[in-house]
Design a protein around this motif. Structure first.
Motif, PDB file in Angstrom:
ATOM      1  N   ILE A  70       0.802  -1.212   0.000  1.00 53.31           N
ATOM      2  CA  ILE A  70       0.000   0.000   0.000  1.00 53.31           C
ATOM      3  C   ILE A  70       0.840   1.269   0.000  1.00 53.31           C
ATOM      4  O   ILE A  70       0.362   2.341  -0.342  1.00 53.31           O
ATOM      5  N   THR A  71       2.119   1.150   0.371  1.00 54.20           N
ATOM      6  CA  THR A  71       2.962   2.346   0.380  1.00 54.20           C
ATOM      7  C   THR A  71       3.516   2.656  -1.007  1.00 54.20           C
ATOM      8  O   THR A  71       4.108   3.704  -1.223  1.00 54.20           O
ATOM      9  N   LYS A  80      -7.110   4.381  -5.258  1.00 53.14           N
ATOM     10  CA  LYS A  80      -7.853   5.633  -5.256  1.00 53.14           C
ATOM     11  C   LYS A  80      -8.935   5.635  -6.325  1.00 53.14           C
ATOM     12  O   LYS A  80     -10.056   6.075  -6.089  1.00 53.14           O
ATOM     13  N   GLN A  83     -11.807   3.354  -5.361  1.00 56.68           N
ATOM     14  CA  GLN A  83     -12.691   3.988  -4.381  1.00 56.68           C
ATOM     15  C   GLN A  83     -13.548   5.077  -5.015  1.00 56.68           C
ATOM     16  O   GLN A  83     -14.723   5.243  -4.681  1.00 56.68           O
TER      17      GLN A  83
ATOM     18  N   PRO B  68      -6.528  11.328   4.086  1.00 57.63           N
ATOM     19  CA  PRO B  68      -6.681  12.422   3.127  1.00 57.63           C
ATOM     20  C   PRO B  68      -6.337  12.037   1.693  1.00 57.63           C
ATOM     21  O   PRO B  68      -6.972  12.502   0.755  1.00 57.63           O
ATOM     22  N   ASP B  69      -5.289  11.217   1.523  1.00 57.46           N
ATOM     23  CA  ASP B  69      -4.854  10.912   0.164  1.00 57.46           C
ATOM     24  C   ASP B  69      -4.038   9.629   0.161  1.00 57.46           C
ATOM     25  O   ASP B  69      -2.882   9.604   0.570  1.00 57.46           O
ATOM     26  N   ILE B  70      -4.649   8.589  -0.326  1.00 54.84           N
ATOM     27  CA  ILE B  70      -4.030   7.266  -0.224  1.00 54.84           C
ATOM     28  C   ILE B  70      -2.849   7.108  -1.169  1.00 54.84           C
ATOM     29  O   ILE B  70      -2.019   6.226  -0.986  1.00 54.84           O
ATOM     30  N   THR B  71      -2.731   7.985  -2.161  1.00 52.25           N
ATOM     31  CA  THR B  71      -1.591   7.854  -3.069  1.00 52.25           C
ATOM     32  C   THR B  71      -0.338   8.515  -2.494  1.00 52.25           C
ATOM     33  O   THR B  71       0.743   8.370  -3.041  1.00 52.25           O
ATOM     34  N   PRO B  73       2.548   8.461  -0.194  1.00 52.24           N
ATOM     35  CA  PRO B  73       3.190   7.389   0.565  1.00 52.24           C
ATOM     36  C   PRO B  73       3.338   7.709   2.049  1.00 52.24           C
ATOM     37  O   PRO B  73       3.437   6.796   2.858  1.00 52.24           O
ATOM     38  N   GLY B  76       0.377   6.237   3.186  1.00 49.87           N
ATOM     39  CA  GLY B  76       0.490   4.798   2.919  1.00 49.87           C
ATOM     40  C   GLY B  76       1.275   4.089   4.012  1.00 49.87           C
ATOM     41  O   GLY B  76       0.890   3.022   4.482  1.00 49.87           O
ATOM     42  N   LEU B  79      -0.877   3.769   7.080  1.00 53.14           N
ATOM     43  CA  LEU B  79      -1.863   2.715   6.879  1.00 53.14           C
ATOM     44  C   LEU B  79      -1.234   1.336   7.042  1.00 53.14           C
ATOM     45  O   LEU B  79      -1.790   0.449   7.678  1.00 53.14           O
ATOM     46  N   VAL B  95     -11.051   1.363   4.451  1.00 53.42           N
ATOM     47  CA  VAL B  95     -10.284   2.565   4.156  1.00 53.42           C
ATOM     48  C   VAL B  95     -11.074   3.525   3.276  1.00 53.42           C
ATOM     49  O   VAL B  95     -11.655   3.119   2.266  1.00 53.42           O
ATOM     50  N   CYS B  96     -11.101   4.770   3.676  1.00 54.69           N
ATOM     51  CA  CYS B  96     -11.764   5.796   2.874  1.00 54.69           C
ATOM     52  C   CYS B  96     -10.821   6.950   2.610  1.00 54.69           C
ATOM     53  O   CYS B  96     -10.190   7.466   3.524  1.00 54.69           O
ATOM     54  N   ASP B  97     -10.751   7.348   1.381  1.00 56.21           N
ATOM     55  CA  ASP B  97      -9.901   8.450   0.957  1.00 56.21           C
ATOM     56  C   ASP B  97     -10.780   9.689   0.792  1.00 56.21           C
ATOM     57  O   ASP B  97     -11.772   9.668   0.070  1.00 56.21           O
ATOM     58  N   ASP B  99      -9.802  12.576  -0.393  1.00 55.81           N
ATOM     59  CA  ASP B  99      -9.400  13.466  -1.472  1.00 55.81           C
ATOM     60  C   ASP B  99      -9.098  14.861  -0.938  1.00 55.81           C
ATOM     61  O   ASP B  99      -9.245  15.854  -1.650  1.00 55.81           O
ATOM     62  N   MET B 108     -17.935  10.911   5.633  1.00 54.20           N
ATOM     63  CA  MET B 108     -17.454   9.576   5.961  1.00 54.20           C
ATOM     64  C   MET B 108     -17.443   9.325   7.459  1.00 54.20           C
ATOM     65  O   MET B 108     -17.833   8.270   7.925  1.00 54.20           O
TER      66      MET B 108
END
Lengths: 331, 331
Positions: A70-71, A80, A83, B68-71, B73, B76, B79, B95-97, B99, B108
Motif C-alpha cells: 500500500i505504500t 484511489k 474507491q 486524506p490521500d491514499i496515493t 506514501p 500509505g 496505513l 479505508v476511505c480516501d 481526497d 465519511m
DNA sequence: ATGAAAGCGCTAACAA
DNA sequence: TTGTTAGCGCTTTCAT
C-alpha cells in the motif's frame, strides 16, 4: 446502544414494517405518515443497523481489496480510482496489504471467499500461482494488473500487455545505439515480471542479441534490491562498456538510479536506464519508463465489480488497456 | 448459498448450540462430538456468517480508517503499520480516501459513527474544524497526526510537535547563513500546517526577522501547487538574493524542487530548500526535511484502538512522538 | 395503506 | 454434556 427501527415505530405509532417501507421507499406510504416517521428518525438519531441488513439481505456492501504494498504509490493510485468508482454507491473497500507475501495473499483471499464478510473481491497484481487459485469461487472477483490465467464466469481480468510494451522498450534501447543489455527482473512468481523479461529478451533476439549475452538479475521489487542489483551490474561491467538496463519496476529503478549516482557513473551515457510503471515520482527523477494506466485500470475494475454485483449474468472476462512509453532523461 | 450452522448440526446430528460451542470453544464438548462436528464443517465447507455474528454481538470487527490521500506514501506508510498491528487480530480496515476534502471527511466520519458498520475509527490528519466535530461519539476514535483539540474519553491523539520541529528548521536555516526566508505553507484548515508556519516564523523572529519580511504562500499540499508557489517566489526574487524556503510538506517540496531545477537556479546556493514529513522519496531527491515517524504513529494508533476496543475504560488521551531533522543536499 | 409475524444465522441463557 | 429456544434488527410476505 443507539435506537432501532422498533424505537422509531413506537414513537411514530406505526408498525416496523411501515418504518422499513419509509426507509427503503419500496412501498407507498402516505405523506403524513412518512413525515412523521422521518421526524421521529431524526429525533432519535436513528440509522439502520448494517449488520442486520446484511444478514437479512445476505449482502455486506463491502468489497475486499487485496494489494501487494500500500505504500507503493503505483498501487495507491489504483486504490484511489477504485474507491472513486465505489463512492457513487453504498459499497466500501476493505483493504488488505499482503506485504508482497504469497502466503498472506492466500490467507486473505481464502478469508474473503469463505467468511462472507465481503460481496466481492478485487485482487491487485496477485502472485498466487494458477494451480493453487481457489476453484469454487462464490463471488465476483476482478483481477487487476495480471494477465488472464483462468476461465471462470466469476472472474474478470483488467490488464495491460506487458510483453509487447517490454519489446518496445528493447527496440527503443537498441535504436538508441545500445548494444549491451541488462535486465533487472522481478520475482519468478509475478507473471508480469516474467512477461517483461521475456518481451525484452525476445525482442533483442530479433536484433541478434542472444539471451545469454544479457545480464539478468532477479529481485523483489523494492528500492533496496534495485540498488543492490545495479551495484552488481556496475561491478561486473567492463570499464567504459555502455549498457542499457531495463528495470522491470519503477520502485526498483529508483534504487538503480541511486546506485548509478552513488557510483559516479554517467546516466544516459555510460548507463541507460528505463523503468516500468511510471509511478508519479519517476517524473521527478526524470526516469524514462513505460506508463501503465493505473487510474484507468482502477476505474474499470470498480465499474466491472459493480456491474457483476448488480447483474450476476454480466460477463466481461478480459479488458486490456494500454499505456505508453515515456522517454525522459535516463535513456 | 453456502452452508449454515444448521446444516452442520443436522449432518453431525447435534444441536446448533453444540456446533456453536465447538466453534467458539467457550464450553466443553466431548472430543468425539467435537471431532464429528469439525469434520462435518470441513465436508460442508462451512464458515460462520459474519453478519449474523455481528448482529448478535453488536460488533463488526471492522475499523474505519479515514485518510486524506491514499496515493501519498506518507499516509500509505501509516496505513501499513496500522494494518500490521490489526493483523494480529480479527479486525480489518475499511479505508476511505477523502481526497483532501473536508466535506467528504465529514460525510465519511458521520457515516461511520452512525451506521454501526465499524467498531472504531482512525482519523488520519483530519481537517474537520474543532467546532464541527461530532459531539456524541459512541465508539473509540484515534486521531493521528493532528494536535489534540478536544477532550473526550472516547478520543485519543497520536501526534508530533510540529511547532517545535519547525522552529528547529528555522534555526538550522539561519545558522546555515540564510537571511532571507520564505514559507510555502499549507491550507488554513490543516492545524499542523498552521503550526509549522508559526513555529518557523516565531523562531525567525527570535533572530530579529519579522513576519512581514518573510514571503508566505498558502497552498494545498500537492506537487503542482508546490511547483507553482516556487515559480512565484523565484519570479518575485531580486536577482542573486539568497533565500531559504521551508515547504511545509514533502510532496509540495518535490514540486518546488522541480521548479528550481526548471528555472535553472542553483539549489543550496541561491535557494535552500527544506521540506517536512520525509516521505520515502525525499531520500531519492536528496531533499532535506524533517522526518515524521509514520510507522511509529501507525502502530501506536493500532495498539491504542485495539486496547480501547477490548477495554472500554482504557484511557490514553495523548501520545506524543518525535522525529528528527534530516539534512541532505537541498539546504 | 398499514400491520403481524416469520425468518435471515448466530449465540447464550436456561433446561434437561 | 447437550438441547431448546429466544432474540439481535431488519425486510418481506401475507393479511387486513
Amino acid at each position: 446502544m443507539s435506537s432501532t427501527i422498533k424505537d422509531v415505530s413506537r414513537m411514530a405509532e406505526v408498525s416496523t414494517a411501515t418504518v422499513s417501507n419509509v426507509i427503503t421507499g419500496k412501498k407507498y406510504v402516505t405523506p403524513e405518515v412518512r413525515e412523521r416517521v422521518f421526524s421521529c428518525m431524526k429525533k432519535l438519531g436513528y440509522s439502520p443497523n448494517i449488520a442486520a441488513r446484511a444478514l437479512k439481505a445476505n449482502k455486506t456492501y463491502n468489497i475486499g481489496v487485496i494489494v501487494p504494498d500500500i505504500t507503493n504509490p503505483f498501487f495507491g493510485e489504483i486504490l484511489k480510482s477504485i474507491q472513486a468508482e465505489l463512492s457513487r454507491t453504498d459499497y466500501q473497500m476493505i483493504v488488505c496489504d499482503t506485504d508482497q507475501k504469497v502466503e498472506k495473499e492466500r490467507r486473505m483471499l481464502t478469508g474473503f471467499l469463505t467468511a462472507r464478510q465481503v460481496d466481492a473481491v478485487i485482487l491487485i497484481a496477485p502472485r498466487l500461482p494458477v494451480e493453487s487459485f481457489p476453484q469454487n469461487i462464490n463471488m465476483p472477483i476482478v483481477i487487476v494488473d495480471r494477465p488472464p490465467f483462468m476461465n471462470n464466469s466469476k472472474l474478470s481480468f483488467v490488464y495491460s500487455d506487458n510483453r509487447t510494451s517490454s519489446a518496445m522498450i528493447a527496440s527503443y534501447a537498441f535504436n538508441a545505439g545500445y548494444r549491451k543489455f541488462a535486465c533487472i527482473a522481478g520475482p519468478e512468481n509475478v507473471p508480469n515480471a516474467n512477461l517483461r523479461l521475456e518481451g525484452f529478451t525476445d525482442q533483442l533476439s530479433v536484433y541478434g542479441i542472444k539471451k545469454d549475452q544479457i545480464v539478468i538479475k532477479r529481485i523483489e521489487f523494492t528500492f533496496e534490491q534495485g540498488f543492490d542489483a545495479m551495484v552488481q551490474i556496475l561491478a561486473e561491467r567492463k570499464s567504459d562498456e555502455r549498457i542499457a538496463v531495463f528495470v522491470c519496476s519503477d520502485i526498483a529503478a529508483w534504487g538503480a538510479l541511486e546506485a548509478i549516482k552513488t557510483g559516479g557513473v554517467r546516466i544516459n551515457e555510460s548507463i541507460g536506464l528505463i523503468g516500468y510503471d511510471d509511478s508519479f515520482f519517476s517524473r521527478l527523477l526524470e526516469l524514462s519508463t513505460y506508463q501503465t494506466p493505473t487510474e484507468q485500470m482502477g476505474s474499470i475494475a470498480g465499474t466491472i465489480i459493480l456491474k457483476k454485483l448488480e447483474n450476476t449474468s454480466y460477463d466481461e472476462p478480459e479488458t486490456k488497456v494500454s499505456g505508453q512509453l515515456k522517454i525522459r532523461k535516463t535513456i
